[in-house]
Design an enzyme around this catalytic site. Structure first.
Site, PDB file in Angstrom:
ATOM      1  N   GLY A 179     -19.672 -47.206  38.855  1.00 44.77           N
ATOM      2  CA  GLY A 179     -20.065 -47.045  40.249  1.00 44.77           C
ATOM      3  C   GLY A 179     -21.529 -47.419  40.443  1.00 44.77           C
TER       4      GLY A 179
ATOM      5  N   GLY B 171     -25.280 -46.302  41.392  1.00 41.76           N
ATOM      6  CA  GLY B 171     -26.194 -45.172  41.421  1.00 41.76           C
ATOM      7  C   GLY B 171     -27.354 -45.426  42.352  1.00 41.76           C
TER       8      GLY B 171
ATOM      9  N   VAL C 298     -23.946 -48.878  37.622  1.00 45.33           N
ATOM     10  CA  VAL C 298     -23.853 -48.113  36.381  1.00 45.33           C
ATOM     11  C   VAL C 298     -22.547 -48.499  35.683  1.00 45.33           C
ATOM     12  CG1 VAL C 298     -23.871 -45.832  35.319  1.00 45.33           C
ATOM     13  CG2 VAL C 298     -25.111 -46.217  37.458  1.00 45.33           C
TER      14      VAL C 298
ATOM     15  N   LYS D 113     -27.247 -47.967  33.067  1.00 41.21           N
ATOM     16  CA  LYS D 113     -27.711 -48.148  34.440  1.00 41.21           C
ATOM     17  C   LYS D 113     -28.533 -49.425  34.499  1.00 41.21           C
ATOM     18  CE  LYS D 113     -30.207 -45.547  37.956  1.00 41.21           C
ATOM     19  NZ  LYS D 113     -30.864 -44.263  38.239  1.00 41.21           N
TER      20      LYS D 113
ATOM     21  N   ASP E 180     -34.677 -35.498  44.621  1.00 37.69           N
ATOM     22  CA  ASP E 180     -33.401 -35.967  45.179  1.00 37.69           C
ATOM     23  C   ASP E 180     -32.248 -35.102  44.679  1.00 37.69           C
ATOM     24  OD1 ASP E 180     -31.864 -37.606  46.804  1.00 37.69           O
ATOM     25  OD2 ASP E 180     -31.521 -39.100  45.253  1.00 37.69           O
TER      26      ASP E 180
ATOM     27  N   MET F 139     -30.327 -46.361  41.728  1.00 33.74           N
ATOM     28  CA  MET F 139     -31.146 -47.528  41.404  1.00 33.74           C
ATOM     29  C   MET F 139     -30.314 -48.774  41.103  1.00 33.74           C
ATOM     30  SD  MET F 139     -34.438 -46.788  41.471  1.00 33.74           S
ATOM     31  CE  MET F 139     -35.271 -47.864  40.302  1.00 33.74           C
TER      32      MET F 139
END
Length: 503
Positions: A30, A32, A37, A52, A150, A34
């Site tokens: 999926g 992420g 991933v 990532k 976050d 940044m």
């Protein structure tokens, strides 16, 4: 579909390019915070990892590229230094051509977005235990000078054995150094703290507000602050009181509402001091034990207000409104109350103790009980021009003009009236002080020889009169002779005795 998506899909499908760095790409997990991933394998030790990745050159301009890449590696450095059972482990960081990557612990479980809606909620005891563990993970991160910034359900994930892990320090920043203001207006809007939405300098307590939102959501299936637009959402986070969690789940221990309300306080100073304290209060609330009292009682607030000149003209109802809409904050010596450069609609009244005003690391003045500060920045919505720091233990009333405008325009008008009266008194005081300061000079002037003084004045008057009349109102250009008090001037006198009109 973006160019980045196409490029990464080619990496997976192209058998001649199956790796990023030394890691073999096995599938997508999926997107992420940044970037993309992947599920990947480290062939050196045979370990499965979450990889990532990001192609920054496809997203950012060349002039910003190095800065962004440095931030990516800083994320890895921050997360890699945090070793805690409830924080995801970072194994490796690197760059392969245009790709930057972080290899981290692969978590096989869901994140908490699977349990934040009605019908999917976890038992309250389980929720309390999970939030306590996140509190302790934050305590560890904060002790290393790291603010997450976050905290949200998507960044709280289960392992295969159902342990909770805090992930994605993508916008985390070290609290040390001069760059703590970088990227401040970042995060996920629904979980931002009030100070985060304003772009103010953040402390560790911003994470407690975000976690308070998560706690509320996991217990009720809804978020405490909502809005039809982003602007309305931000406005509610900043100025609307948090609803009671008991209104949506009456089966909860009453003290849990107190815990969440403290975490969601608009003032960072009134939230929990540490993740450890937050976790301890959750534990006490769930066991039915009394919580730590941290607020000033209502009667004490009213007495503090009436003890200062600013509120002497306020009646009982107005005092009650001030205690309702104002925030009473205790500060210890050295704590910063106002930061130079911040833009806010709040002002302060010092109810006890003393504070120091500092600009460019130099003392401007000291203020004592009854003093107001921050009003000019609040009224004009301009940047604060100095720091204000507590000199002694003090109690400060903080009032927000936007809150007053929303809930009590009459009280706002009353405060404006008091400020105008105070300003007039200050001007009168300044005028009197200046008059007293220059009194000796005037007295000395009166004691000088009268003849010498009269000659000077007459000469000046003649020059002035001649200069003002010659070539201006005199068509002949010959000028006019200045008149003595008992000698008529060539001209007529208007009804206003101070105005003379030449013929």
């Amino acid at each position: 579909m973006t160019e980045t998506d196409d490029t990464l899909r080619n990496i997976i499908q192209n058998p001649t390019m199956p790796n990023i760095g030394r890691y073999q790409i096995l599938g997508s997990l999926g997107r992420g915070n940044m970037g993309e991933v992947f599920r990947a394998r480290d062939p050196v030790i045979g370990r499965m990892v979450a990889l990532k990745t990001r192609r920054f050159d496809l997203v950012y301009e060349q002039k910003d590229l190095q800065f962004v890449i440095d931030k990516f590696f800083e994320e890895a450095r921050i997360a890699g230094n945090l070793v805690h059972p409830n924080i995801v482990t970072v194994y490796d960081v690197g760059q392969d051509g245009d790709y930057c990557f972080i290899a981290m612990e692969l978590l096989e479980g869901e994140n908490l977005t699977a349990f934040n809606k009605e019908g999917t909620l976890l038992p309250q005891e389980r929720v309390a235990d999970l939030v306590k563990r996140v509190c302790l993970a934050l305590d560890h991160a904060h002790s290393h000078g790291v603010i997450h910034r976050d905290i949200k359900p998507a960044n709280l994930m289960f392992t295969r054995d159902r342990r909770i892990k805090m992930t994605d320090f993508g916008i985390a920043m070290m609290t040390r150094g001069d760059n703590t203001n970088d990227f401040q207006v970042m995060g996920t809007p629904s979980y931002m703290s009030p100070e985060q939405t304003k772009g103010l300098k953040l402390t560790e307590r911003t994470d407690f507000f975000s976690l308070g939102v998560v706690f509320f959501e996991l217990l009720t299936g809804r978020r405490p602050f909502q809005g039809r637009t982003l602007y309305e959402l931000m406005d509610n986070i900043r100025y609307s009181p948090a609803p009671s969690v008991l209104g949506y789940n009456a089966k909860l221990p009453p003290a849990i509402d107190q815990v969440i309300q403290r975490a969601l306080d608009k003032e960072p100073e009134l939230r929990y001091r540490s993740g450890k304290q937050f976790a301890e209060e959750i534990d006490r609330a769930m066991k039915g034990h009394p919580l730590t009292v941290h607020d000033i009682k209502g009667a004490k607030k009213a007495a503090l207000l009436k003890s200062v000149e600013f509120f002497r003209s306020f009646d009982r109802r107005e005092i009650e409104e001030v205690t309702q809409y104002g925030t009473f904050i205790r500060y210890e010596p050295g704590q910063v109350i106002v930061r130079e450069g911040d833009v806010d609609t709040t002002f302060f009244v010092l109810l006890a103790g003393s504070v120091r005003v500092i600009k460019n690391k130099r003392k401007i003045t000291d203020l004592t009980k009854g003093a107001c500060f921050g009003e000019m920045g609040a009224f004009t919505k301009t940047a604060r021009t100095a720091h204000v720091i507590a000199r002694q233990p003090c109690v400060v009333l903080k009032l927000d003009l936007k809150v007053l405008e929303r809930h009590s325009p009459a009280l706002k008008l009353k405060i404006y009236q008091v400020f105008i009266e105070t300003l007039i008194q200050r001007l009168e005081h300044t005028t009197k002080r200046l008059s007293e300061q220059y009194a000796p000079i005037r007295q000395k002037a009166k004691q000088e020889p009268v003849q010498e003084q009269s000659t000077v004045v007459a000469t000046d008057a003649q020059d002035s009169e001649k200069e003002s009349l010659t070539g201006v109102n005199d068509p002949t250009g010959k000028g006019y002779r200045a008149a003595n008090d008992d000698e008529p001037v060539a001209g007529t006198i208007d009804e206003n005795p101070d105005v003379r009109t030449a013929k």
